[in-house]
Design a protein around this motif. Structure first.
Motif, mmCIF file in Angstrom:
data_model
loop_
_atom_site.group_PDB
_atom_site.id
_atom_site.type_symbol
_atom_site.label_atom_id
_atom_site.label_comp_id
_atom_site.label_asym_id
_atom_site.label_seq_id
_atom_site.Cartn_x
_atom_site.Cartn_y
_atom_site.Cartn_z
ATOM 1 N N LEU A 65 0.821 -1.212 0.000
ATOM 2 C CA LEU A 65 0.000 0.000 0.000
ATOM 3 C C LEU A 65 0.853 1.259 0.000
ATOM 4 N N ALA A 66 2.038 1.191 0.617
ATOM 5 C CA ALA A 66 2.918 2.361 0.637
ATOM 6 C C ALA A 66 3.331 2.761 -0.764
ATOM 7 N N CYS A 67 3.394 1.795 -1.680
ATOM 8 C CA CYS A 67 3.770 2.096 -3.062
ATOM 9 C C CYS A 67 2.552 2.383 -3.945
ATOM 10 N N LEU A 68 1.392 1.831 -3.590
ATOM 11 C CA LEU A 68 0.205 1.996 -4.420
ATOM 12 C C LEU A 68 -0.650 3.201 -4.028
ATOM 13 N N VAL B 175 1.340 16.632 -3.091
ATOM 14 C CA VAL B 175 2.492 15.832 -2.677
ATOM 15 C C VAL B 175 3.193 15.263 -3.911
ATOM 16 N N ILE B 176 4.509 15.389 -3.958
ATOM 17 C CA ILE B 176 5.288 14.840 -5.063
ATOM 18 C C ILE B 176 5.546 13.364 -4.781
ATOM 19 N N PRO B 177 5.131 12.460 -5.675
ATOM 20 C CA PRO B 177 5.210 11.020 -5.386
ATOM 21 C C PRO B 177 6.553 10.408 -5.790
ATOM 22 N N LEU B 178 7.478 10.319 -4.840
ATOM 23 C CA LEU B 178 8.713 9.572 -5.080
ATOM 24 C C LEU B 178 8.586 8.143 -4.554
ATOM 25 N N ASN B 179 7.353 7.700 -4.370
ATOM 26 C CA ASN B 179 7.087 6.335 -3.905
ATOM 27 C C ASN B 179 6.409 5.486 -4.966
ATOM 28 N N SER B 180 6.156 6.041 -6.140
ATOM 29 C CA SER B 180 5.372 5.339 -7.155
ATOM 30 C C SER B 180 6.195 4.265 -7.848
ATOM 31 N N GLY B 181 5.540 3.173 -8.195
ATOM 32 C CA GLY B 181 6.190 2.109 -8.949
ATOM 33 C C GLY B 181 5.746 2.059 -10.394
ATOM 34 N N TYR B 182 5.126 3.134 -10.881
ATOM 35 C CA TYR B 182 4.597 3.146 -12.241
ATOM 36 C C TYR B 182 5.009 4.427 -12.959
ATOM 37 N N LEU B 183 4.971 4.372 -14.294
ATOM 38 C CA LEU B 183 5.299 5.536 -15.096
ATOM 39 C C LEU B 183 4.232 6.614 -14.938
ATOM 40 N N HIS B 184 4.681 7.860 -14.920
ATOM 41 C CA HIS B 184 3.750 8.993 -14.940
ATOM 42 C C HIS B 184 2.999 8.992 -16.269
ATOM 43 N N ALA C 164 6.705 17.603 4.398
ATOM 44 C CA ALA C 164 7.254 18.607 3.491
ATOM 45 C C ALA C 164 6.640 18.532 2.099
ATOM 46 N N GLY C 165 5.751 17.564 1.885
ATOM 47 C CA GLY C 165 5.072 17.459 0.603
ATOM 48 C C GLY C 165 5.712 16.491 -0.365
ATOM 49 N N VAL C 166 6.424 15.481 0.153
ATOM 50 C CA VAL C 166 7.075 14.489 -0.702
ATOM 51 C C VAL C 166 6.820 13.095 -0.114
ATOM 52 N N ALA C 167 6.349 12.173 -0.940
ATOM 53 C CA ALA C 167 6.135 10.794 -0.494
ATOM 54 C C ALA C 167 7.318 9.933 -0.921
ATOM 55 N N VAL C 168 7.979 9.299 0.044
ATOM 56 C CA VAL C 168 9.076 8.373 -0.240
ATOM 57 C C VAL C 168 8.750 7.041 0.427
ATOM 58 N N ALA C 169 9.456 6.001 0.011
ATOM 59 C CA ALA C 169 9.220 4.675 0.584
ATOM 60 C C ALA C 169 10.303 4.352 1.603
ATOM 61 N N PRO C 170 9.960 4.185 2.882
ATOM 62 C CA PRO C 170 10.974 3.771 3.864
ATOM 63 C C PRO C 170 11.501 2.386 3.525
#
Length: 482
Positions: free
Chosen positions: A106-109, A116-125, A429-435
């Motif tokens: 779920l953290a990636c989906l 929020v800027i998604p640096l956690n996505s596993g798919y192409l924009h 800060a408005g950025v999603a990352v994956a721990p």
């Protein structure tokens, strides 16, 4: 192609005006709405379809669009507290847990808010998805004779043949099953190969979705460390001997999350070790279509080098296209194919034929190789931009290697702290990352974070994301403890 934002804006405007019409009253014609709002007929059609789906309007072909009767109030919800007892009452002898921990997936989906800027996505924009080519392929597929008939359970013969050629070696169309994406293929493979309670060897770190599949199946994932050249054969052999495992799952090409490529000298060794242990190697070839344009020739699949039926190969079109094009393949040779087919049929019957037809149209079109070249150049550029921004703005995040394929950087935190706190600060800060913690099935050797560069609108957002995180870390450092 219509603009999503225009559709949403028009739907909002029409929704706000519905009170002007009595129940059953007729709305303006589509032509009138096109002229009034200066949008395309497609946008009007999509907006009206959205309101119809919400039950606010009714469309009558040849007559027009009318305001629908208001919905009746929903009945009062009953008492569902009894479910807590029913869902938690697992017997002492239950091997497969009824609760599933999907937090790592779920953290990636999970889609973050628009701000929020998604640096956690596993798919192409969407900007680098082949949207026009997919739309054209879907339209052509819908016109194919029998496009809505039931497909063969194993998949369309032409699509199976295409996957077999892509995999290479002795793999033929008869060895391939078409699946609903890579995650479904991995689930089928593990259910077919490992009974509940069995150990499964996995790379460490590895994709959280794999760990979720293993645990949901009642299996025990056992970590085998990965270094710059992929999985370590000496530790793989030791793990087989210590656990008696009969399955090893790996990503030999652009491993997620490290980006490592299994070294040539290790490839044959991994197959030899698995064969000696009487075990299968599940090859998750998720990123073969995501090589960067500076990667050079890619190594063959492990399946192409396998002569004894050791490898069960998994791949998917999803990563290189769209999250919604869930078409993949599961390939194996020998009696195991029958078991894989049986598990898949019981789980899902088959992949919908229109989706298979559309995939076949897409990969056969001239636009397909052009799209892959565009993705290769764009991902390389984004990788370099993100790595440069990290070096300038966040030196406490060390990237040990720049991958030559895939869509993520695996960064080690060298300045102390923990990955969960870092991710929480980044999100504020408005950025999603994956721990990094969910990528390990045992204690991690150090704190890591995974930063994806595929799901943002462009390189500029990558620079902005790093600057936001730097500012967020600085703000927290200046805030006194409560």
């Amino acid at each position: 192609m219509y603009e999503r934002s225009s559709v949403a804006e028009l739907a909002d405007s029409l929704r706000s005006e519905l009170n002007r019409y009595s129940v059953g009253g007729k709305l303006p014609s589509s032509r009138a709405l096109v002229e009034r709002y200066r949008v395309s007929p497609v946008t009007v059609s999509r907006a009206l379809a959205q309101l119809a789906a919400e039950g606010l309007v009714v469309t009558r072909p040849g007559a027009g669009v009318f305001r629908a009767a208001p919905r009746t109030a929903l009945p009062e919800a009953g008492d569902t507290s009894w479910q807590e007892v029913a869902l938690s009452a697992e017997g002492a002898g239950d091997v497969v847990p009824r609760s599933v921990d999907a937090s790592g997936v779920l953290a990636c989906l999970a889609a973050p808010p628009p701000s929020v800027i998604p640096l956690n996505s596993g798919y192409l924009h969407a900007s680098i998805q082949p949207e026009r080519a997919m739309a054209a392929a879907l339209a052509r597929a819908g016109r194919r004779p029998g496009a809505w008939d039931r497909p063969p359970m194993e998949g369309l013969p032409e699509l199976r043949d295409w996957f077999a050629r892509e995999i290479g070696g002795a793999v033929g169309a008869a060895d391939v099953l078409v699946t609903a994406g890579g995650q479904s293929a991995l689930t089928t493979a593990l259910r077919a190969l490992a009974p509940p309670g069995a150990p499964i060897l996995v790379e460490s770190p590895t994709y959280p979705g794999l760990l979720a599949i293993a645990r949901a199946s009642g299996c025990r994932p056992v970590p085998v460390p990965v270094d710059a050249d992929g999985v370590r054969p000496d530790l793989l052999a030791a793990a087989f001997e210590a656990t008696g495992a009969r399955v090893f799952v790996c990503q030999p090409l652009f491993q997620n999350p490290t980006g490592a490529v299994l070294a040539p000298a290790r490839r044959a060794e991994v197959l030899r070790i698995a064969r000696a242990a009487g075990a299968f190697v599940v090859e998750d070839d998720y990123a073969r279509a995501l090589g960067h344009d500076d990667s050079g020739p890619l190594p063959a699949t492990l399946a192409a080098e396998d002569h004894d039926g050791v490898v069960v190969h998994v791949r998917s079109l999803t990563k290189a296209t769209s999250p919604s094009l869930r078409v993949g393949a599961l390939a194996a040779r020998g009696p195991v194919v029958d078991r894989l087919r049986a598990v898949q049929v019981v789980d899902s019957f088959f992949v919908p034929r229109p989706l298979q037809e559309a995939a076949l149209e897409l990969v056969g079109a001239p636009a397909w190789p052009r799209h892959l070249r565009t993705v290769a150049a764009e991902l390389r550029h984004r990788r370099d931009v993100l790595a440069g921004a990290l070096r300038r703005e966040l030196p406490g995040l060390a990237v040990p290697r720049l991958p030559s394929g895939g869509y993520q950087l695996w960064a080690r935190m060298t300045g102390g702290g923990d990955d969960a706190s870092f991710a929480a600060t980044a999100l504020r800060a408005g950025v999603a990352v994956a721990p990094g913690r969910p990528y390990f099935c045992a204690e991690p050797p150090a704190p890591y974070v995974r930063l994806s560069f595929a799901g943002v609108s462009g390189p500029g957002e990558l620079v902005e994301a790093v600057q936001r995180v730097r500012a967020g870390l600085g703000e927290e450092a200046r805030t006194p403890d409560a």
